[in-house]
Design an enzyme around this catalytic site. Structure first.
Site, PDB file in Angstrom:
ATOM      1  N   HIS A 158      82.539 -43.178  39.553  1.00 42.00           N
ATOM      2  CA  HIS A 158      81.799 -42.474  40.600  1.00 42.00           C
ATOM      3  C   HIS A 158      80.361 -42.157  40.183  1.00 42.00           C
ATOM      4  O   HIS A 158      79.435 -42.491  40.924  1.00 42.00           O
ATOM      5  CB  HIS A 158      82.504 -41.248  41.157  1.00 42.00           C
ATOM      6  N   TYR A 169      75.938 -43.036  41.516  1.00 46.21           N
ATOM      7  CA  TYR A 169      74.688 -42.249  41.522  1.00 46.21           C
ATOM      8  C   TYR A 169      73.684 -42.820  40.528  1.00 46.21           C
ATOM      9  O   TYR A 169      72.471 -42.691  40.719  1.00 46.21           O
ATOM     10  CB  TYR A 169      74.977 -40.763  41.296  1.00 46.21           C
ATOM     11  N   HIS A 198      81.697 -49.623  53.566  1.00 47.52           N
ATOM     12  CA  HIS A 198      80.978 -48.424  53.098  1.00 47.52           C
ATOM     13  C   HIS A 198      80.002 -48.785  51.985  1.00 47.52           C
ATOM     14  O   HIS A 198      78.830 -48.416  52.022  1.00 47.52           O
ATOM     15  CB  HIS A 198      81.992 -47.370  52.631  1.00 47.52           C
ATOM     16  N   PHE A 199      80.479 -49.572  51.003  1.00 50.02           N
ATOM     17  CA  PHE A 199      79.567 -49.714  49.862  1.00 50.02           C
ATOM     18  C   PHE A 199      78.482 -50.768  50.076  1.00 50.02           C
ATOM     19  O   PHE A 199      77.501 -50.775  49.353  1.00 50.02           O
ATOM     20  CB  PHE A 199      80.292 -49.807  48.516  1.00 50.02           C
ATOM     21  N   HIS A 200      78.623 -51.586  51.104  1.00 49.96           N
ATOM     22  CA  HIS A 200      77.475 -52.454  51.410  1.00 49.96           C
ATOM     23  C   HIS A 200      76.409 -51.682  52.185  1.00 49.96           C
ATOM     24  O   HIS A 200      75.301 -52.184  52.379  1.00 49.96           O
ATOM     25  CB  HIS A 200      77.920 -53.711  52.152  1.00 49.96           C
ATOM     26  N   ARG A 235      91.254 -55.143  51.485  1.00 50.66           N
ATOM     27  CA  ARG A 235      90.122 -55.621  50.696  1.00 50.66           C
ATOM     28  C   ARG A 235      90.650 -56.476  49.545  1.00 50.66           C
ATOM     29  O   ARG A 235      91.847 -56.498  49.287  1.00 50.66           O
ATOM     30  CB  ARG A 235      89.279 -54.438  50.166  1.00 50.66           C
ATOM     31  N   ARG A 236      89.745 -57.184  48.868  1.00 58.06           N
ATOM     32  CA  ARG A 236      90.086 -57.950  47.673  1.00 58.06           C
ATOM     33  C   ARG A 236      91.281 -58.889  47.894  1.00 58.06           C
ATOM     34  O   ARG A 236      92.149 -58.983  47.048  1.00 58.06           O
ATOM     35  CB  ARG A 236      90.405 -57.003  46.512  1.00 58.06           C
TER      36      ARG A 236
HETATM   37 FE1  HAS Z   1      80.995 -44.021  48.019  1.00 53.58          FE
HETATM   38  C1  HAS Z   1      83.981 -45.648  47.463  1.00 53.58           C
HETATM   39  C2  HAS Z   1      82.667 -41.179  48.892  1.00 53.58           C
HETATM   40  C3  HAS Z   1      77.990 -42.310  48.324  1.00 53.58           C
HETATM   41  C4  HAS Z   1      79.354 -46.634  46.505  1.00 53.58           C
HETATM   42  N1  HAS Z   1      81.556 -45.801  47.183  1.00 53.58           N
HETATM   43  C5  HAS Z   1      82.835 -46.291  47.079  1.00 53.58           C
HETATM   44  C6  HAS Z   1      82.809 -47.590  46.448  1.00 53.58           C
HETATM   45  C7  HAS Z   1      81.495 -47.850  46.145  1.00 53.58           C
HETATM   46  C8  HAS Z   1      80.714 -46.723  46.619  1.00 53.58           C
HETATM   47  C9  HAS Z   1      80.967 -49.074  45.420  1.00 53.58           C
HETATM   48  O1  HAS Z   1      85.479 -40.066  48.572  1.00 53.58           O
HETATM   49  C10 HAS Z   1      83.996 -48.498  46.203  1.00 53.58           C
HETATM   50  C11 HAS Z   1      84.517 -48.415  44.805  1.00 53.58           C
HETATM   51  C12 HAS Z   1      85.667 -49.377  44.622  1.00 53.58           C
HETATM   52  O2  HAS Z   1      85.399 -50.544  44.304  1.00 53.58           O
HETATM   53  O3  HAS Z   1      86.800 -48.988  44.845  1.00 53.58           O
HETATM   54  N2  HAS Z   1      80.439 -42.123  48.575  1.00 53.58           N
HETATM   55  C13 HAS Z   1      81.272 -41.131  48.923  1.00 53.58           C
HETATM   56  C14 HAS Z   1      80.501 -39.945  49.318  1.00 53.58           C
HETATM   57  C15 HAS Z   1      79.184 -40.281  49.164  1.00 53.58           C
HETATM   58  C16 HAS Z   1      79.155 -41.636  48.677  1.00 53.58           C
HETATM   59  C17 HAS Z   1      81.022 -38.635  49.792  1.00 53.58           C
HETATM   60  N3  HAS Z   1      79.053 -44.391  47.542  1.00 53.58           N
HETATM   61  C18 HAS Z   1      77.986 -43.551  47.714  1.00 53.58           C
HETATM   62  C19 HAS Z   1      76.804 -44.142  47.188  1.00 53.58           C
HETATM   63  C20 HAS Z   1      77.181 -45.364  46.664  1.00 53.58           C
HETATM   64  C21 HAS Z   1      78.601 -45.502  46.902  1.00 53.58           C
HETATM   65  C22 HAS Z   1      75.434 -43.489  47.203  1.00 53.58           C
HETATM   66  C23 HAS Z   1      76.388 -46.400  45.962  1.00 53.58           C
HETATM   67  C24 HAS Z   1      75.124 -46.314  45.675  1.00 53.58           C
HETATM   68  N4  HAS Z   1      82.941 -43.518  48.184  1.00 53.58           N
HETATM   69  C25 HAS Z   1      83.412 -42.282  48.491  1.00 53.58           C
HETATM   70  C26 HAS Z   1      84.867 -42.283  48.353  1.00 53.58           C
HETATM   71  C27 HAS Z   1      85.250 -43.551  47.930  1.00 53.58           C
HETATM   72  C28 HAS Z   1      84.012 -44.310  47.836  1.00 53.58           C
HETATM   73  C29 HAS Z   1      85.792 -41.175  48.580  1.00 53.58           C
HETATM   74  C30 HAS Z   1      86.676 -44.032  47.583  1.00 53.58           C
HETATM   75  C31 HAS Z   1      87.300 -44.657  48.748  1.00 53.58           C
HETATM   76  C32 HAS Z   1      88.622 -45.293  48.399  1.00 53.58           C
HETATM   77  O4  HAS Z   1      89.632 -44.838  48.946  1.00 53.58           O
HETATM   78  O5  HAS Z   1      88.699 -46.239  47.607  1.00 53.58           O
HETATM   79  C33 HAS Z   1      78.009 -39.336  49.409  1.00 53.58           C
HETATM   80  O6  HAS Z   1      77.267 -39.164  48.239  1.00 53.58           O
HETATM   81  C34 HAS Z   1      77.139 -39.792  50.519  1.00 53.58           C
HETATM   82  C35 HAS Z   1      76.048 -38.781  50.840  1.00 53.58           C
HETATM   83  C36 HAS Z   1      74.991 -39.393  51.686  1.00 53.58           C
HETATM   84  C37 HAS Z   1      74.546 -38.908  52.832  1.00 53.58           C
HETATM   85  C38 HAS Z   1      73.509 -39.682  53.612  1.00 53.58           C
HETATM   86  C39 HAS Z   1      72.134 -39.066  53.541  1.00 53.58           C
HETATM   87  C40 HAS Z   1      71.188 -39.903  54.326  1.00 53.58           C
HETATM   88  C41 HAS Z   1      69.941 -40.287  53.918  1.00 53.58           C
HETATM   89  C42 HAS Z   1      69.140 -41.193  54.807  1.00 53.58           C
HETATM   90  C43 HAS Z   1      68.159 -40.403  55.667  1.00 53.58           C
HETATM   91  C44 HAS Z   1      67.447 -41.316  56.598  1.00 53.58           C
HETATM   92  C45 HAS Z   1      66.182 -41.132  57.043  1.00 53.58           C
HETATM   93  C46 HAS Z   1      65.583 -42.146  57.940  1.00 53.58           C
HETATM   94  C47 HAS Z   1      65.327 -39.966  56.664  1.00 53.58           C
HETATM   95  C48 HAS Z   1      75.074 -37.654  53.392  1.00 53.58           C
HETATM   96  C49 HAS Z   1      69.336 -39.821  52.649  1.00 53.58           C
HETATM   97  C50 HAS Z   1      65.940 -41.786  59.355  1.00 53.58           C
HETATM   98  C51 HAS Z   1      65.597 -42.883  60.283  1.00 53.58           C
HETATM   99  C52 HAS Z   1      66.073 -42.991  61.534  1.00 53.58           C
HETATM  100  C53 HAS Z   1      65.661 -44.102  62.393  1.00 53.58           C
HETATM  101  C54 HAS Z   1      67.005 -42.001  62.111  1.00 53.58           C
END
Ligand code: HAS
Length: 561
Positions: free
Chosen positions: A218, A222, A372-374, A435-436
């Site tokens: 995890h 980050y 999700h991860f893409h 998946r996989r």
């Molecule tokens: Fe995740 C699984 C939960 C963030 C990558 N994640 C994965 C896997 C990967 C991955 C690779 O709780 C698969 C691993 C595997 O092979 O099994 N993830 C989260 C949560 C967050 C999160 C709560 N993940 C990431 C990030 C990754 C990433 C960052 C890579 C860089 N994830 C999980 C969970 C799993 C998981 C479970 C396990 C699932 C399972 O069952 O296997 C949080 O950190 C996300 C917080 C982000 C936000 C978004 C903020 C938005 C922003 C953009 C603002 C946009 C603007 C522009 C200003 C709340 C900063 C606006 C423009 C307009 C036009 C409106």
């Protein structure tokens, strides 16, 4: 200040070698959607089998490319922001170890001796050289950080009272997280997997191994994200023509990511046996908390963009969005960062779905997860790497970015591709698509009794999106190769190397976010609190040994070579 010449060369190798390897990583991505949609209905294509290709895709893209980029960006930012020379011996040692490790791991994958996917979970067993390669690669990536620490301490002594530049805060946060995260996985690789694959131990405690992996896995996400956050906080407001809305928000985000990245890997193991629901629940709550710094980032960057857009004449409640430099070739980097943000909105929301303990049961191990991860590592992180690499490579070689219109088209094409791809995978995941899994052999093969015609739309959306993503990569390489082939620019050659750096709009002076030590100490403490009970349970209740397996054979093996 110019960077040291040797450092420049090392940074260029650290960027260009993984980008070259990435050609294979990207090719195997396109192959995945071919298998997934049933275009390929075989166990292998062009001599590379499904799991071998999937392992190459994951290891090259998610481990090799990302880690090299973090190290290269770190060296450039630390040296440039602190106006200091860094250790060339350290940088060289790191480069040699990382290259050697990457080549060993890649060779084992392409020889078909390490089809264990990027998570290298036992009981899938790889050749010992794969594990040795991983260990060398990880240790190599530690070295630069150790050499930056004395540089930073010296800078602080020479600059009493000055705030650490934001880029350096972000890079140090990246490598503190990396250091904490990689210790358990180094233990897993060296103490469990390597002796097991050498045949020195009869089996491996799979649950312990998975838990050590996810302690790393995890924070790994980050570690991928933090260098992109460095680009967002230090460069994006400047590229938009404005200022960073809040200096405090950036520092607080980096510090809270140090605190919260590690102690919550169990959210990848909600479905694993042998770990109590209370440990999983506790880490589930922490997972929801780690979204807070990203939500803060969303607000701060949106406010910074609004500030910039209004400065460029933007008006109205939403009308200001029109006044950002989406298609300005002079700031070709802007869309790489902006499109990454737009993609991340959806990646983040779906992360919160995954983190919700009960909803995780619906999506775990389905196509939803790669969707999700893409939108996370394949969205903001990947676009940050593409844009950041082009910036550093051309900046160091003093060459212009040629074909700028094409350069700024890349992130938009990529964004469309990831949205189509991920929509298909989300849809498929919700309908139970695993998946996989090589779907072309069974579920997407009309001749198979398991054929699932109801997955046709989802898998073909994946196919279309994957091909669009492949097109974006192709366009990027055209720009990169043409820029590398261009003659150095006379005007650029006169100017010293520089990085776009944003000034703060609100420059708050809050001591709590200006010292790493309490955050690191609290992070270590939280890891102990969070992992004591699950590790105790696993050691007490876990199956002590499992033999090794290969993905193509149900019979156990004692060694992989
Ligand atoms: Fe995740 C699984 C939960 C963030 C990558 N994640 C994965 C896997 C990967 C991955 C690779 O709780 C698969 C691993 C595997 O092979 O099994 N993830 C989260 C949560 C967050 C999160 C709560 N993940 C990431 C990030 C990754 C990433 C960052 C890579 C860089 N994830 C999980 C969970 C799993 C998981 C479970 C396990 C699932 C399972 O069952 O296997 C949080 O950190 C996300 C917080 C982000 C936000 C978004 C903020 C938005 C922003 C953009 C603002 C946009 C603007 C522009 C200003 C709340 C900063 C606006 C423009 C307009 C036009 C409106």
């Amino acid at each position: 200040m110019e960077l040291q010449k040797n450092l420049e060369r090392i940074i260029l190798i650290e960027l260009l070698v993984p980008l070259t390897l990435f050609i294979f990583g990207a090719y195997h991505g396109v192959m995945q959607v071919m298998y997934q949609s049933g275009v390929i209905r075989a166990t292998s294509f062009a001599g590379i089998d499904y799991y071998q290709g999937l392992t190459a895709h994951g290891v090259i893209n998610a481990i090799v490319l990302t880690t090299f980029f973090a190290v290269a960006l770190g060296a450039a930012v630390v040296s440039y922001e602190l106006k200091s020379r860094v250790s060339i011996a350290g940088a060289t040692l790191a480069l040699i170890l990382m290259l050697l490790g990457a080549v060993m791991a890649a060779a084992m994958i392409f020889m078909g001796k390490a089809s264990v996917l990027y998570t290298f979970y036992p009981p899938l067993m790889a050749h010992p050289l794969f594990y040795v390669g991983l260990a060398l690669f990880i240790v190599g990536s530690w070295v630069p950080f150790w050499t930056w620490i004395p540089v930073y301490i010296r800078w602080r002594k020479e600059n009493p009272g000055r705030k650490t530049p934001m880029g350096v805060v972000g890079i140090f946060a990246t490598f503190i997280v990396w250091q904490l995260a990689t210790l358990p996985v180094a233990f897993e690789v060296l103490a469990q997997l390597l002796p097991w694959s050498l045949g020195w131990t009869p089996g491996v405690n799979v649950m312990l191994s998975r838990t050590l992996f996810w302690f790393f896995g995890h924070p790994l996400v980050y570690f991928w994200l933090l260098p992109t956050y460095v680009l967002y906080y230090t460069m994006l407001p400047n590229l938009a023509g404005g200022k960073l809305f809040s200096d405090f928000a950036g520092r607080f985000t980096f510090m809270t990511l140090i605190l919260l990245s590690c102690p919550l890997g169990l959210h990848h193991q909600f479905a694993d046996p042998g770990i109590s629901t209370s440990s999983k629940g506790f880490q589930g709550v922490l997972t929801l908390m780690v979204a807070i710094p990203s939500l803060l980032t969303a607000f701060t960057l949106a406010a910074s963009l609004e500030l910039a857009a209004r400065g460029r004449g933007g008006k109205g409640l939403f009308g200001w969005w029109k006044n950002l430099p989406y298609f300005d070739p002079q700031v070709w980097l802007f869309p790489y960062l902006f499109c990454g943000l737009v993609i991340f909105l959806f990646g983040g929301i779906t992360g919160i779905v995954n983190a919700s303990y009960s909803m995780n049961n619906v999506v775990h191990n389905t196509a939803w997860i790669p969707a999700h991860f893409h939108l996370t590592v394949g969205g903001p992180v990947f676009l940050g790497i593409l844009g950041g690499s082009l910036l550093l490579i051309t900046g160091l070689l003093k060459k212009p970015v040629v074909s700028r219109t094409m350069a700024l088209t890349v992130p938009y094409v990529w964004m469309v591709g990831t949205f189509v791809f991920s929509s298909g995978f989300f849809l498929g995941g919700l309908r139970g698509e695993p998946r996989r899994t090589n779907l072309g052999l069974t579920y997407m093969n009309p001749a198979s009794p398991s054929y699932r015609p109801d997955w046709w739309l989802a898998t073909h959306m994946g196919l279309l999106g994957g091909c669009i993503m492949g097109l974006a990569v192709l366009l990027y390489f055209i720009v990169l190769v043409r820029s590398l082939a261009a003659a150095p620019d006379a005007a650029l050659a006169q100017a010293p190397f520089s990085l776009p750096t944003s000034k703060p709009y609100h420059d708050e002076d809050i001591a709590a976010v200006q010292n790493f030590t309490p955050w690191v100490a609290a992070a270590v403490l939280l890891c102990v609190v969070s992992y004591y009970a699950p590790v105790r349970d696993i050691v007490k209740n876990g199956i002590t040994t499992a033999p090794g397996f290969r993905p193509d054979n149900p019979a156990a093996v004692s060694t992989a070579h």
